[in-house]
Design a protein around this motif. Structure first.
Motif, PDB file in Angstrom:
ATOM      1  N   TYR A 172      30.505   3.884   4.431  1.00  0.00           N
ATOM      2  CA  TYR A 172      29.337   3.340   5.129  1.00  0.00           C
ATOM      3  C   TYR A 172      28.048   3.758   4.432  1.00  0.00           C
ATOM      4  CZ  TYR A 172      32.429   2.377   9.058  1.00  0.00           C
ATOM      5  OH  TYR A 172      33.441   1.892   9.851  1.00  0.00           O
ATOM      6  N   THR A 173      27.103   2.841   4.380  1.00  0.00           N
ATOM      7  CA  THR A 173      25.757   3.123   3.896  1.00  0.00           C
ATOM      8  C   THR A 173      24.775   2.468   4.861  1.00  0.00           C
ATOM      9  OG1 THR A 173      26.495   3.090   1.586  1.00  0.00           O
ATOM     10  CG2 THR A 173      24.124   2.885   1.976  1.00  0.00           C
ATOM     11  N   VAL A 174      23.792   3.244   5.297  1.00  0.00           N
ATOM     12  CA  VAL A 174      22.672   2.709   6.082  1.00  0.00           C
ATOM     13  C   VAL A 174      21.407   3.020   5.294  1.00  0.00           C
ATOM     14  CG1 VAL A 174      21.321   2.909   8.206  1.00  0.00           C
ATOM     15  CG2 VAL A 174      23.821   2.929   8.317  1.00  0.00           C
ATOM     16  N   ASP A 175      20.727   1.959   4.856  1.00  0.00           N
ATOM     17  CA  ASP A 175      19.456   2.105   4.152  1.00  0.00           C
ATOM     18  C   ASP A 175      18.327   1.723   5.123  1.00  0.00           C
ATOM     19  OD1 ASP A 175      20.519   2.902   1.714  1.00  0.00           O
ATOM     20  OD2 ASP A 175      20.704   0.847   0.970  1.00  0.00           O
ATOM     21  N   VAL A 176      17.324   2.576   5.227  1.00  0.00           N
ATOM     22  CA  VAL A 176      16.168   2.307   6.080  1.00  0.00           C
ATOM     23  C   VAL A 176      14.929   2.270   5.203  1.00  0.00           C
ATOM     24  CG1 VAL A 176      17.165   3.277   8.193  1.00  0.00           C
ATOM     25  CG2 VAL A 176      15.916   4.776   6.626  1.00  0.00           C
ATOM     26  N   GLY A 177      13.937   1.518   5.635  1.00  0.00           N
ATOM     27  CA  GLY A 177      12.730   1.410   4.840  1.00  0.00           C
ATOM     28  C   GLY A 177      11.515   1.001   5.632  1.00  0.00           C
ATOM     29  N   ARG A 226       0.832  -1.191   0.000  1.00  0.00           N
ATOM     30  CA  ARG A 226       0.000   0.000   0.000  1.00  0.00           C
ATOM     31  C   ARG A 226       0.874   1.251   0.000  1.00  0.00           C
ATOM     32  NH1 ARG A 226      -2.054   1.899   4.452  1.00  0.00           N
ATOM     33  NH2 ARG A 226      -1.427   0.086   5.648  1.00  0.00           N
ATOM     34  N   SER A 227       1.936   1.177   0.816  1.00  0.00           N
ATOM     35  CA  SER A 227       2.904   2.277   0.847  1.00  0.00           C
ATOM     36  C   SER A 227       4.305   1.689   0.972  1.00  0.00           C
ATOM     37  CB  SER A 227       2.613   3.233   2.002  1.00  0.00           C
ATOM     38  OG  SER A 227       2.777   2.584   3.243  1.00  0.00           O
ATOM     39  N   TRP A 228       5.267   2.454   0.482  1.00  0.00           N
ATOM     40  CA  TRP A 228       6.653   2.005   0.440  1.00  0.00           C
ATOM     41  C   TRP A 228       7.529   3.239   0.498  1.00  0.00           C
ATOM     42  CZ3 TRP A 228      10.776   2.950  -2.810  1.00  0.00           C
ATOM     43  CH2 TRP A 228      11.820   2.021  -2.835  1.00  0.00           C
ATOM     44  N   ALA A 229       8.562   3.204   1.343  1.00  0.00           N
ATOM     45  CA  ALA A 229       9.477   4.342   1.429  1.00  0.00           C
ATOM     46  C   ALA A 229      10.847   3.856   1.874  1.00  0.00           C
ATOM     47  CB  ALA A 229       8.956   5.381   2.409  1.00  0.00           C
ATOM     48  N   VAL A 230      11.883   4.521   1.410  1.00  0.00           N
ATOM     49  CA  VAL A 230      13.261   4.246   1.827  1.00  0.00           C
ATOM     50  C   VAL A 230      13.997   5.568   1.983  1.00  0.00           C
ATOM     51  CG1 VAL A 230      13.455   1.948   0.793  1.00  0.00           C
ATOM     52  CG2 VAL A 230      14.072   3.956  -0.559  1.00  0.00           C
ATOM     53  N   SER A 231      15.072   5.512   2.752  1.00  0.00           N
ATOM     54  CA  SER A 231      15.970   6.651   2.889  1.00  0.00           C
ATOM     55  C   SER A 231      17.364   6.094   3.166  1.00  0.00           C
ATOM     56  CB  SER A 231      15.509   7.588   4.002  1.00  0.00           C
ATOM     57  OG  SER A 231      16.224   8.814   3.925  1.00  0.00           O
ATOM     58  N   GLU A 232      18.332   6.999   3.207  1.00  0.00           N
ATOM     59  CA  GLU A 232      19.710   6.522   3.276  1.00  0.00           C
ATOM     60  C   GLU A 232      20.620   7.539   3.931  1.00  0.00           C
ATOM     61  OE1 GLU A 232      21.787   4.299  -0.150  1.00  0.00           O
ATOM     62  OE2 GLU A 232      22.012   6.436  -0.609  1.00  0.00           O
ATOM     63  N   ALA A 233      21.587   7.023   4.676  1.00  0.00           N
ATOM     64  CA  ALA A 233      22.676   7.839   5.210  1.00  0.00           C
ATOM     65  C   ALA A 233      23.976   7.238   4.691  1.00  0.00           C
ATOM     66  CB  ALA A 233      22.661   7.829   6.736  1.00  0.00           C
ATOM     67  N   ILE A 234      24.881   8.082   4.207  1.00  0.00           N
ATOM     68  CA  ILE A 234      26.191   7.612   3.740  1.00  0.00           C
ATOM     69  C   ILE A 234      27.282   8.442   4.414  1.00  0.00           C
ATOM     70  CG2 ILE A 234      25.381   6.716   1.524  1.00  0.00           C
ATOM     71  CD1 ILE A 234      26.462   9.276   0.177  1.00  0.00           C
ATOM     72  N   ALA A 235      28.447   7.825   4.559  1.00  0.00           N
ATOM     73  CA  ALA A 235      29.600   8.522   5.140  1.00  0.00           C
ATOM     74  C   ALA A 235      30.864   7.779   4.744  1.00  0.00           C
ATOM     75  CB  ALA A 235      29.492   8.572   6.663  1.00  0.00           C
TER      76      ALA A 235
END
Length: 172
Positions: free
Chosen positions: A163-168, A102-111
């Motif tokens: 580093y990559t952190v993907d959240v969803g 129904r809904s889908w979202a992601v975001s990301e932090a990189i360093a």
């Protein structure tokens, strides 16, 4: 005379091959340790702020690790790959599917960093001092996470870590 030289060369090749094989697991275990520490830091911060811990999702982990490796390999630092792939495109390609949601979202932090600023603790501390990164880490909407890192030479600096952190979050 040729036989001793050939034997010495064969021995040297064997030593180098063993060194290469044993060095790779060391990097892999350090990568896994850094990813585990980063995940713990993220979830500890969330818990301290009254938020639920994030659950590791294999597809987000694949996407995060692949993005860190790609940035290191191709010497760029961006949420979009040189070919234009966004965080959303990369996570979908890794299997964090949108179908049936129904809904889908992601975001990301990189360093990235090297030496003492390339540790998970230093990177996480910098993220928590940044309003935009802090909002990603402490976002109430997120349920899933993938952490990936890669080591190598970046911008001429050997011993760098990316580093990559993907959240969803996906809702059915």
């Amino acid at each position: 005379m040729l036989k001793p030289v050939a034997a010495a060369c064969a021995a040297l090749i064997l030593v180098l091959a063993v060194a290469a094989v044993t060095a790779a697991p060391g990097r892999a275990s350090q990568r896994a340790a850094n990813e585990a520490v980063m995940l713990q830091l993220v979830n500890d911060a969330r818990t301290q702020h009254g938020l639920a811990p994030l659950h590791v999702h294999a597809a987000l982990s694949r996407a995060a690790r692949a993005h860190s490796r790609d940035m290191m390999r191709h010497q760029y630092f961006s949420h979009s790959s040189p070919g234009g792939a966004s965080c959303g495109a990369r996570t979908r390609r890794a299997g964090y599917a949108t179908s049936g949601c129904r809904s889908w979202a992601v975001s990301e932090a990189i360093a990235w960093g090297m030496s003492f600023v390339g540790t998970p603790q230093a990177v996480f501390s910098a993220w928590m001092r940044s309003a935009s990164h802090r909002a990603i880490i402490l976002g109430r909407r997120w349920r899933d996470v993938g952490v990936g890192c890669a080591s190598g030479t970046f911008n001429g600096a050997s011993g760098s870590w990316m580093y990559t952190v993907d959240v969803g979050r996906r809702s059915k």
